[in-house]
Design an enzyme around this catalytic site. Sequence first.
Site, PDB file in Angstrom:
ATOM      1  N   ASN A 105       0.804  -1.222   0.000  1.00 19.53           N
ATOM      2  CA  ASN A 105       0.000   0.000   0.000  1.00 19.53           C
ATOM      3  C   ASN A 105       0.843   1.282   0.000  1.00 19.53           C
ATOM      4  O   ASN A 105       0.312   2.377   0.075  1.00 19.53           O
ATOM      5  CB  ASN A 105      -0.982   0.010   1.169  1.00 19.53           C
ATOM      6  N   CYS A 106       2.161   1.170  -0.118  1.00 14.62           N
ATOM      7  CA  CYS A 106       3.055   2.326  -0.174  1.00 14.62           C
ATOM      8  C   CYS A 106       3.027   2.899  -1.601  1.00 14.62           C
ATOM      9  O   CYS A 106       3.228   2.174  -2.576  1.00 14.62           O
ATOM     10  CB  CYS A 106       4.474   1.903   0.200  1.00 14.62           C
ATOM     11  N   ASP A 107       2.782   4.185  -1.710  1.00 13.04           N
ATOM     12  CA  ASP A 107       2.701   4.824  -3.030  1.00 13.04           C
ATOM     13  C   ASP A 107       3.997   4.682  -3.829  1.00 13.04           C
ATOM     14  O   ASP A 107       3.965   4.435  -5.030  1.00 13.04           O
ATOM     15  CB  ASP A 107       2.359   6.312  -2.892  1.00 13.04           C
TER      16      ASP A 107
END
Length: 117
Positions: free
Chosen positions: A10-12
């Site tokens: 979920n890290c951009d």
Amino acid sequence: MSITVYGIPNCDTVRKARKWLEQQQITFHFHDVRAEPVPASTIAVWLEQLGSDTVINKRSTAWRSLNAEQQQLATTEDAVRLLQEHPTLMKRPLLDCQGSFSAGFNDKQWQSLLEQR
């Protein structure tokens, strides 16, 4: 060529890096550091090659949540244990291209590293 990207889904920045690799048609394995702990021996190699100041993201929320004593451990051999206990402390994503590493996503740096292999 064996390529592994370490990070959290979920890290951009991790998403951006994975998308870039897919656009370059580069096959890679994604290692979710929360779902599957990274072996201590692997973290030790990261720290040896890149140094704790590169591997540990001192601007992260995880870093700010540590107490002063834990933050001091990040610059010693205890950094391996600290990264295992708090996998989101690592600068993401971390690219492993056949034993050469890069922390954080920089498309030019990654391209250069991939071309060397």
